[in-house]
Design a protein around this motif. Structure first.
Motif, PDB file in Angstrom:
ATOM      1  N   GLY A  83       0.813  -1.219   0.000  1.00  0.00           N
ATOM      2  CA  GLY A  83       0.000   0.000   0.000  1.00  0.00           C
ATOM      3  C   GLY A  83       0.842   1.262   0.000  1.00  0.00           C
ATOM      4  O   GLY A  83       0.422   2.293   0.520  1.00  0.00           O
ATOM      5  N   LEU A  84       2.038   1.206  -0.621  1.00  0.00           N
ATOM      6  CA  LEU A  84       2.901   2.391  -0.687  1.00  0.00           C
ATOM      7  C   LEU A  84       2.937   2.932  -2.112  1.00  0.00           C
ATOM      8  O   LEU A  84       3.231   2.200  -3.062  1.00  0.00           O
ATOM      9  N   ALA A  85       2.660   4.229  -2.239  1.00  0.00           N
ATOM     10  CA  ALA A  85       2.563   4.842  -3.572  1.00  0.00           C
ATOM     11  C   ALA A  85       3.850   5.592  -3.918  1.00  0.00           C
ATOM     12  O   ALA A  85       4.628   5.959  -3.028  1.00  0.00           O
ATOM     13  N   GLY A  86       4.068   5.825  -5.219  1.00  0.00           N
ATOM     14  CA  GLY A  86       5.192   6.661  -5.644  1.00  0.00           C
ATOM     15  C   GLY A  86       6.134   5.966  -6.607  1.00  0.00           C
ATOM     16  O   GLY A  86       6.946   6.611  -7.267  1.00  0.00           O
ATOM     17  N   LEU A  87       6.049   4.630  -6.700  1.00  0.00           N
ATOM     18  CA  LEU A  87       6.941   3.925  -7.629  1.00  0.00           C
ATOM     19  C   LEU A  87       6.184   3.381  -8.849  1.00  0.00           C
ATOM     20  O   LEU A  87       6.734   2.577  -9.596  1.00  0.00           O
ATOM     21  N   GLU A  88       4.955   3.852  -9.033  1.00  0.00           N
ATOM     22  CA  GLU A  88       4.173   3.369 -10.182  1.00  0.00           C
ATOM     23  C   GLU A  88       4.913   3.665 -11.493  1.00  0.00           C
ATOM     24  O   GLU A  88       4.796   2.922 -12.457  1.00  0.00           O
ATOM     25  N   PHE A  89       5.679   4.752 -11.522  1.00  0.00           N
ATOM     26  CA  PHE A  89       6.392   5.126 -12.755  1.00  0.00           C
ATOM     27  C   PHE A  89       7.472   4.113 -13.119  1.00  0.00           C
ATOM     28  O   PHE A  89       7.912   4.037 -14.254  1.00  0.00           O
ATOM     29  N   ALA A  90       7.937   3.337 -12.115  1.00  0.00           N
ATOM     30  CA  ALA A  90       9.150   2.531 -12.293  1.00  0.00           C
ATOM     31  C   ALA A  90       8.887   1.110 -12.764  1.00  0.00           C
ATOM     32  O   ALA A  90       9.828   0.363 -13.020  1.00  0.00           O
TER      33      ALA A  90
END
Ligand SMILES: Cc1cc2nc3c(=O)[nH]c(=O)nc-3n(C[C@H](O)[C@H](O)[C@H](O)COP(=O)(O)OP(=O)(O)OC[C@H]3O[C@@H](n4cnc5c(N)ncnc54)[C@H](O)[C@@H]3O)c2cc1C
Length: 307
Positions: free
Chosen positions: A103-110
Motif C-alpha cells: 500500500g505504498l505509492a510513488g513507484l508506479e512510474f518505475a
C-alpha cells in the motif's frame, strides 16, 4: 562470491552488446562488495560497477579490469510503515510491486524500467512525470577513494534530470531508502497498469535496447519528437537500427557492434542538429575501450552544461 574470468558482457546488458571483461564478480552483500573494492584498489585493478545494464553501451572490445555486478544484492525490507529500504541490486519493477503490495505509492512510474536501485539512483531514473528523487530518502554510499561508507540524504545528492552529484567511477550505491505515502493498493495497481500498457504501445520491447538513447535537450523538447521530426526512423548501420516504434530507441537487430551503434548515434545527432540546431546528449553511460572519435558523441555534454 561468484567470479568468472574472460566473461562475455553482452549477456549482462539489455542491448546485448559488449566484449569480454577480464573478470566479472557478483558480490552477495554490501560487506563483500566493500571488501572486493578494497582489494581491487590495492592491486591497482580498474573496476566498473554495473546493475541491470539497461542504460549502458559496452564496447565490443570489452573491459580490461573487473566488472562488479550488484544483481545478487536484492534484499528489500520495510524499515518503517512508510520507509522502504532496498539493496543496490534490487530490480525497480520488483521494488515497485513490493511497494504496491504494501500500500505504498510513488513507484508506479518505475514498473517498466528494467534497472536496479543503484542504477536508478545514479541516473535519477524517471518516467510519467515522476522520478527517483521524488521518493528518495537516503542511501548508503561507498566512497572508493577513502573506503568509507556514508549515509547521504536527498540534499547531498543534488538530483537533476537524469543525473545526481555522485560519480559512479568513485561512489557505489550499496542500498537506498524510499519515503512513500500510503494509498489504497487497488488505486496504485490501476496507475501501475496504465503505465505498463502505455509502454507496451510506445516502446519496441521485442528487440534488445537500452531505453532512451538521448536526453531531452530542453524540458519542453522531447528527444524522441525531435528525432522523429528529423526523419531518423529509417536509419540503420549494420545491425543497429532506429526503432520504427520510437525514434529515440536504438535496437540491436542481432549481433550489432558498439561501433555500429555509435555511428548510428552520430547520424541521429547530425540530423537533429541540422533541422533544429540543437545538440542531443546521450543518456547512456559507456564501459570499456572506445576511440576518441567514438567518445565525441558524448562530448555534447559541454553544450548541455552551457544551457
Ligand atoms: C526498455 C527500457 C525502458 C527504459 N525506460 C526508462 C525510463 O522510462 N526512464 C528512465 O529513467 N530510464 C529508463 N531506462 C534506462 C534504465 O533502465 C535506467 O536508467 C536505470 O535506472 C539504469 O539502471 P541499471 O541498474 O540498469 O544501470 P546500469 O545500466 O547497470 O548502469 C548505469 C550507470 O549506473 C551506474 N551504476 C549502476 N549501479 C550502480 C551502483 N550500485 N552504484 C553506483 N553506480 C551504479 C553504472 O556504473 C553506470 O554508470 C529504460 C531502459 C530500457 C531497456
Amino acid at each position: 562470491m561468484e567470479e568468472a574470468l574472460q566473461a562475455p558482457l553482452a549477456r549482462i546488458t539489455t542491448l546485448k552488446i559488449g566484449g569480454n571483461a577480464d573478470c566479472l564478480c557478483h558480490p552477495q552483500s554490501a560487506a563483500e562488495l566493500i571488501d572486493l573494492v578494497a582489494r581491487l584498489k590495492e592491486a591497482g585493478t580498474p573496476w566498473y560497477v554495473v546493475g541491470g545494464g539497461s542504460n549502458l553501451l559496452i564496447s565490443s572490445e570489452g573491459f580490461r579490469g573487473t566488472v562488479i555486478r550488484t544483481t545478487q544484492m536484492t534484499n528489500i525490507r520495510l524499515e518503517q510503515p512508510n520507509l522502504l529500504e532496498a539493496e543496490a541490486g534490487a530490480r525497480l519493477p520488483h521494488l515497485a510491486r513490493h511497494a504496491a503490495q504494501n500500500g505504498l505509492a510513488g513507484l508506479e512510474f518505475a514498473v517498466g524500467i528494467p534497472g536496479t536501485v543503484g542504477g536508478a539512483v545514479i541516473m535519477n531514473a524517471g518516467a510519467h512525470g515522476s522520478s527517483i528523487s521524488a521518493i528518495f530518502d537516503s542511501a548508503k554510499i561507498l566512497d572508493s577513494a577513502t573506503g568509507e561508507v556514508a549515509e547521504l540524504r536527498s540534499e547531498d545528492m543534488a538530483f537533476q534530470y537524469r543525473r545526481c552529484a555522485l560519480d559512479p567511477a568513485r561512489h557505489i550505491v550499496l542500498s537506498a531508502k524510499f519515503k512513500m505515502p500510503s494509498d489504497v493498493p487497488e488505486e496504485i495497481e490501476k496507475r501501475t497498469k496504465h503505465n505498463e500498457d502505455y509502454r507496451w504501445k510506445t516502446q519496441p520491447l521485442g528487440f534488445p535496447n537500452a531505453g532512451s538513447t538521448f536526453k531531452n535537450p530542453l524540458p519542453d523538447k522531447a528527444a524522441g519528437f525531435l528525432l522523429d521530426q528529423s526523419g531518423v526512423k529509417d536509419l540503420k548501420v549494420g545491425n543497429a537500427a532506429v526503432s520504427s516504434i520510437h525514434a529515440n530507441f536504438i535496437v540491436n537487430l542481432g549481433g550489432a557492434s558498439s561501433h555500429e551503434v555509435i555511428v548510428l548515434m552520430k547520424r541521429m545527432q547530425d540530423m537533429v542538429r541540422q533541422k533544429f540546431k540543437l545538440d542531443l546528449v546521450p543518456e547512456w553511460k559507456t564501459m570499456g575501450t572506445f576511440t576518441d572519435d567514438e567518445m565525441s558523441v558524448w562530448q555534447q555534454k559541454a553544450a548541455e552544461k552551457k544551457q
